[in-house]
Design a protein around this motif. Structure first.
Motif, PDB file in Angstrom:
ATOM      1  N   LEU A 177       0.826  -1.205   0.000  1.00  0.00           N
ATOM      2  CA  LEU A 177       0.000   0.000   0.000  1.00  0.00           C
ATOM      3  C   LEU A 177       0.861   1.257   0.000  1.00  0.00           C
ATOM      4  CD1 LEU A 177      -2.886  -0.867   2.509  1.00  0.00           C
ATOM      5  CD2 LEU A 177      -3.002  -0.815   0.026  1.00  0.00           C
ATOM      6  N   GLY A 178       1.903   1.254   0.816  1.00  0.00           N
ATOM      7  CA  GLY A 178       2.746   2.441   0.926  1.00  0.00           C
ATOM      8  C   GLY A 178       3.456   2.782  -0.373  1.00  0.00           C
ATOM      9  N   LEU A 179       4.004   1.785  -1.043  1.00  0.00           N
ATOM     10  CA  LEU A 179       4.731   2.051  -2.282  1.00  0.00           C
ATOM     11  C   LEU A 179       3.787   2.454  -3.409  1.00  0.00           C
ATOM     12  CD1 LEU A 179       7.429  -0.767  -2.134  1.00  0.00           C
ATOM     13  CD2 LEU A 179       7.738   1.690  -1.716  1.00  0.00           C
ATOM     14  N   LEU A 180       2.591   1.876  -3.439  1.00  0.00           N
ATOM     15  CA  LEU A 180       1.605   2.323  -4.418  1.00  0.00           C
ATOM     16  C   LEU A 180       1.170   3.754  -4.118  1.00  0.00           C
ATOM     17  CD1 LEU A 180      -0.580  -0.888  -4.773  1.00  0.00           C
ATOM     18  CD2 LEU A 180       0.897   0.105  -6.533  1.00  0.00           C
ATOM     19  N   ALA A 181       1.048   4.094  -2.833  1.00  0.00           N
ATOM     20  CA  ALA A 181       0.702   5.464  -2.463  1.00  0.00           C
ATOM     21  C   ALA A 181       1.777   6.440  -2.910  1.00  0.00           C
ATOM     22  CB  ALA A 181       0.483   5.561  -0.947  1.00  0.00           C
ATOM     23  N   VAL A 182       3.031   6.039  -2.761  1.00  0.00           N
ATOM     24  CA  VAL A 182       4.131   6.891  -3.213  1.00  0.00           C
ATOM     25  C   VAL A 182       4.003   7.170  -4.705  1.00  0.00           C
ATOM     26  CG1 VAL A 182       6.620   6.951  -3.616  1.00  0.00           C
ATOM     27  CG2 VAL A 182       5.744   6.298  -1.376  1.00  0.00           C
ATOM     28  N   ALA A 200      15.242  -0.333   6.163  1.00  0.00           N
ATOM     29  CA  ALA A 200      16.024   0.510   5.256  1.00  0.00           C
ATOM     30  C   ALA A 200      15.833   0.107   3.802  1.00  0.00           C
ATOM     31  CB  ALA A 200      17.509   0.445   5.630  1.00  0.00           C
ATOM     32  N   GLU A 201      15.696  -1.196   3.566  1.00  0.00           N
ATOM     33  CA  GLU A 201      15.511  -1.658   2.184  1.00  0.00           C
ATOM     34  C   GLU A 201      14.219  -1.116   1.598  1.00  0.00           C
ATOM     35  OE1 GLU A 201      16.001  -3.564   4.807  1.00  0.00           O
ATOM     36  OE2 GLU A 201      17.563  -5.082   4.457  1.00  0.00           O
ATOM     37  N   ARG A 202      13.156  -1.088   2.394  1.00  0.00           N
ATOM     38  CA  ARG A 202      11.885  -0.565   1.907  1.00  0.00           C
ATOM     39  C   ARG A 202      11.960   0.950   1.691  1.00  0.00           C
ATOM     40  NH1 ARG A 202       7.447  -4.069   2.408  1.00  0.00           N
ATOM     41  NH2 ARG A 202       8.249  -6.163   1.980  1.00  0.00           N
ATOM     42  N   GLY A 203      12.671   1.637   2.582  1.00  0.00           N
ATOM     43  CA  GLY A 203      12.846   3.071   2.402  1.00  0.00           C
ATOM     44  C   GLY A 203      13.575   3.388   1.106  1.00  0.00           C
ATOM     45  N   ALA A 204      14.613   2.602   0.802  1.00  0.00           N
ATOM     46  CA  ALA A 204      15.353   2.806  -0.446  1.00  0.00           C
ATOM     47  C   ALA A 204      14.455   2.546  -1.647  1.00  0.00           C
ATOM     48  CB  ALA A 204      16.575   1.888  -0.476  1.00  0.00           C
ATOM     49  N   ARG A 205      13.587   1.546  -1.543  1.00  0.00           N
ATOM     50  CA  ARG A 205      12.664   1.253  -2.642  1.00  0.00           C
ATOM     51  C   ARG A 205      11.686   2.399  -2.850  1.00  0.00           C
ATOM     52  NH1 ARG A 205      11.017  -3.658  -5.056  1.00  0.00           N
ATOM     53  NH2 ARG A 205      10.950  -3.062  -7.257  1.00  0.00           N
ATOM     54  N   ALA A 206      11.261   3.010  -1.762  1.00  0.00           N
ATOM     55  CA  ALA A 206      10.340   4.133  -1.866  1.00  0.00           C
ATOM     56  C   ALA A 206      10.966   5.293  -2.630  1.00  0.00           C
ATOM     57  CB  ALA A 206       9.909   4.583  -0.467  1.00  0.00           C
ATOM     58  N   LEU A 207      12.269   5.506  -2.450  1.00  0.00           N
ATOM     59  CA  LEU A 207      12.956   6.565  -3.196  1.00  0.00           C
ATOM     60  C   LEU A 207      12.933   6.258  -4.691  1.00  0.00           C
ATOM     61  CD1 LEU A 207      16.042   7.167  -0.860  1.00  0.00           C
ATOM     62  CD2 LEU A 207      13.963   8.543  -1.040  1.00  0.00           C
ATOM     63  N   GLU A 208      13.069   4.990  -5.052  1.00  0.00           N
ATOM     64  CA  GLU A 208      12.991   4.591  -6.452  1.00  0.00           C
ATOM     65  C   GLU A 208      11.596   4.822  -7.024  1.00  0.00           C
ATOM     66  OE1 GLU A 208      14.114   0.517  -6.650  1.00  0.00           O
ATOM     67  OE2 GLU A 208      16.099   0.824  -5.759  1.00  0.00           O
ATOM     68  N   PHE A 209      10.592   4.742  -6.163  1.00  0.00           N
ATOM     69  CA  PHE A 209       9.213   4.888  -6.612  1.00  0.00           C
ATOM     70  C   PHE A 209       8.737   6.335  -6.633  1.00  0.00           C
ATOM     71  CE2 PHE A 209       6.856   0.769  -6.909  1.00  0.00           C
ATOM     72  CZ  PHE A 209       7.973  -0.050  -6.899  1.00  0.00           C
ATOM     73  N   GLY A 304       3.869  -3.629 -11.088  1.00  0.00           N
ATOM     74  CA  GLY A 304       4.696  -4.776 -11.447  1.00  0.00           C
ATOM     75  C   GLY A 304       5.971  -4.922 -10.634  1.00  0.00           C
ATOM     76  N   PRO A 305       6.749  -3.849 -10.423  1.00  0.00           N
ATOM     77  CA  PRO A 305       8.003  -3.982  -9.682  1.00  0.00           C
ATOM     78  C   PRO A 305       7.839  -4.405  -8.226  1.00  0.00           C
ATOM     79  CG  PRO A 305       8.033  -1.987 -11.014  1.00  0.00           C
ATOM     80  CD  PRO A 305       6.642  -2.517 -11.070  1.00  0.00           C
ATOM     81  N   LEU A 306       6.606  -4.358  -7.695  1.00  0.00           N
ATOM     82  CA  LEU A 306       6.384  -4.792  -6.317  1.00  0.00           C
ATOM     83  C   LEU A 306       6.385  -6.304  -6.175  1.00  0.00           C
ATOM     84  CD1 LEU A 306       3.478  -2.388  -5.286  1.00  0.00           C
ATOM     85  CD2 LEU A 306       5.885  -2.163  -4.711  1.00  0.00           C
ATOM     86  N   ILE A 307       6.206  -7.023  -7.279  1.00  0.00           N
ATOM     87  CA  ILE A 307       6.075  -8.476  -7.247  1.00  0.00           C
ATOM     88  C   ILE A 307       7.453  -9.121  -7.130  1.00  0.00           C
ATOM     89  CG2 ILE A 307       5.268 -10.509  -8.516  1.00  0.00           C
ATOM     90  CD1 ILE A 307       3.324  -8.497  -9.982  1.00  0.00           C
ATOM     91  N   THR A 308       7.617  -9.978  -6.124  1.00  0.00           N
ATOM     92  CA  THR A 308       8.912 -10.636  -5.918  1.00  0.00           C
ATOM     93  C   THR A 308       8.840 -12.151  -6.013  1.00  0.00           C
ATOM     94  OG1 THR A 308       8.577 -10.647  -3.513  1.00  0.00           O
ATOM     95  CG2 THR A 308       9.783  -8.763  -4.453  1.00  0.00           C
ATOM     96  N   HIS A 309       7.649 -12.730  -5.818  1.00  0.00           N
ATOM     97  CA  HIS A 309       7.522 -14.186  -5.816  1.00  0.00           C
ATOM     98  C   HIS A 309       6.246 -14.599  -6.540  1.00  0.00           C
ATOM     99  CE1 HIS A 309      10.145 -13.374  -2.350  1.00  0.00           C
ATOM    100  NE2 HIS A 309      10.615 -14.605  -2.483  1.00  0.00           N
ATOM    101  N   GLU A 310       6.320 -15.725  -7.261  1.00  0.00           N
ATOM    102  CA  GLU A 310       5.160 -16.273  -7.956  1.00  0.00           C
ATOM    103  C   GLU A 310       5.120 -17.786  -7.748  1.00  0.00           C
ATOM    104  OE1 GLU A 310       4.652 -14.823 -12.031  1.00  0.00           O
ATOM    105  OE2 GLU A 310       6.126 -13.255 -11.610  1.00  0.00           O
ATOM    106  N   PHE A 311       3.915 -18.297  -7.471  1.00  0.00           N
ATOM    107  CA  PHE A 311       3.727 -19.717  -7.197  1.00  0.00           C
ATOM    108  C   PHE A 311       2.524 -20.236  -7.976  1.00  0.00           C
ATOM    109  CE2 PHE A 311       5.956 -18.138  -3.495  1.00  0.00           C
ATOM    110  CZ  PHE A 311       6.776 -19.196  -3.089  1.00  0.00           C
ATOM    111  N   PRO A 312       2.521 -21.531  -8.314  1.00  0.00           N
ATOM    112  CA  PRO A 312       1.295 -22.138  -8.837  1.00  0.00           C
ATOM    113  C   PRO A 312       0.312 -22.363  -7.697  1.00  0.00           C
ATOM    114  CG  PRO A 312       2.973 -23.819  -8.570  1.00  0.00           C
ATOM    115  CD  PRO A 312       3.630 -22.499  -8.228  1.00  0.00           C
ATOM    116  N   LEU A 313      -0.921 -22.721  -8.028  1.00  0.00           N
ATOM    117  CA  LEU A 313      -1.909 -22.985  -6.980  1.00  0.00           C
ATOM    118  C   LEU A 313      -1.429 -24.051  -6.011  1.00  0.00           C
ATOM    119  CD1 LEU A 313      -5.329 -22.968  -8.912  1.00  0.00           C
ATOM    120  CD2 LEU A 313      -4.361 -21.163  -7.472  1.00  0.00           C
ATOM    121  N   GLU A 314      -0.707 -25.042  -6.532  1.00  0.00           N
ATOM    122  CA  GLU A 314      -0.204 -26.120  -5.677  1.00  0.00           C
ATOM    123  C   GLU A 314       0.782 -25.613  -4.634  1.00  0.00           C
ATOM    124  OE1 GLU A 314      -1.361 -27.803  -9.669  1.00  0.00           O
ATOM    125  OE2 GLU A 314      -0.224 -26.078  -8.946  1.00  0.00           O
ATOM    126  N   GLY A 315       1.343 -24.449  -4.846  1.00  0.00           N
ATOM    127  CA  GLY A 315       2.325 -23.899  -3.917  1.00  0.00           C
ATOM    128  C   GLY A 315       1.742 -22.935  -2.908  1.00  0.00           C
TER     129      GLY A 315
END
Length: 337
Positions: A177-182, A200-209, A304-315
């Protein structure tokens, strides 16, 4: 053909069920799910921590999703078949006073939402009322569009906050929510756009956004009274109160995080003396959905850049374990049927 779905029978118990695909009834559409996001609300459903009034077991979760229309019911335009789309989650009645006023997320008919009280999109197919559908452009990225539900919540918050160009704005929390708000707030040309997050990692990402500054909560405490608008997205025990302290006298605060019992209360003395306007957001009305879909189509937000992991339904079990696990490298987790 068979259609699979993840069913949470009761807290902590799920199964992968297979059977005939659901058929759309009058006024409904069926979509082949392209992608479905997992959020903390889904984790709460799985763990049994969601308020009993806001979930109905057994349930097929999945309220953040996108798909392609593959069947329509009686009374629905057949031209929708083949269209990529998203759909509002709240099954509002459309006729009560609140709905007629445009506040569809406050429908007086009671709470009813896809993925919580109705079968959701952790499945090959999902059926929804056609009136809740928001078709997308032919070239839309359906993987990214799965996050238009949280984007609509953010749109509701930004619209409630009445952000104006040149204002000082702070976003508390740098999760989805925060990064989309940015992204959305940055498109409105704020004078300052600060993000507060302990990671800190999330803060750095917010600067990119698009944020201009990123602070840890301890640093932000020194900025009390600075911001015209504060958009709270974290839902942490202390963030409702701390967000109010960041706002200037006469400023606005919008709470979008989902708080749990025991969260720190807002100081009523500070609230009255500072003449703050405090709003809260739970879900999104139809107007915010339209706003988010339009912003997505115009390229003002790109989830799109917020997505880090993808799984099938079985996962599903592995996927839901990542959500809320505390790893700052875990962003949005998707199921891809």
């Amino acid at each position: 053909m068979n259609s699979r779905s993840v069913v949470i029978e009761r807290p902590g118990e799920h199964r992968l069920e297979s059977g005939p695909p659901p058929e759309p009834g009058p006024g409904e559409v069926r979509l082949r799910v392209a992608a479905a996001g997992i959020c903390m609300s889904d984790r709460e459903v799985y763990d049994g921590h969601r308020d009993a009034g806001y979930v109905r077991y057994p349930v097929v979760p999945g309220h953040e999703w996108s798909g392609t229309v593959d069947a329509v019911g009686v009374g629905v335009d057949a031209g929708l078949v083949g269209r990529g789309a998203v759909a509002e989650g709240f099954r509002n009645c459309g006729i009560c006073r609140r709905c007629r006023s445009g506040d569809t997320s406050l429908c007086a008919a009671g709470y009813d939402e896809t993925g919580f009280t109705r079968p959701g999109a952790f499945a090959d197919h999902v059926v929804v009322p056609a009136r809740l559908l928001h078709p997308l452009a032919d070239d839309a990225d359906l993987r990214a569009a799965a996050l238009l539900e949280p984007a609509a919540v953010v749109a509701a918050a930004v619209r409630a906050g009445r952000a104006e160009a040149g204002e000082r704005v702070a976003v508390v929390g740098a999760g989805t929510l925060g990064l989309l708000a940015v992204q959305l707030l940055a498109a409105g040309s704020p004078g300052e756009l600060a993000v507060v997050d302990p990671r800190a990692e999330r803060g750095a990402r917010a600067l990119e956004f698009g944020a201009s500054e990123a602070f840890a909560p301890r640093e932000a405490a020194e900025l009390a009274g600075r911001y015209d608008l504060v958009v709270e997205t974290a839902g942490a025990p202390s963030t409702a109160a701390s967000s109010c302290l960041l706002a200037r006298r006469g400023g606005r605060v919008v709470l979008t995080g989902m708080f749990t019992p025991g969260a720190t209360g807002i100081d009523p003395v500070h609230l009255s003396l500072s003449q703050l306007t405090v709003r809260s957001v739970f879900g999104a009305p139809s107007s915010a959905w339209s706003f988010a879909v339009r912003a997505f189509g115009a390229g003002l937000i790109d989830p799109g850049p917020l997505i880090t992991h993808e799984f099938p339904l079985e996962g599903f079990a592995d996927a839901v374990a990542l959500v809320g696990g505390g790893d700052p490298k875990t962003g949005k987790v998707l199921l891809r049927p």
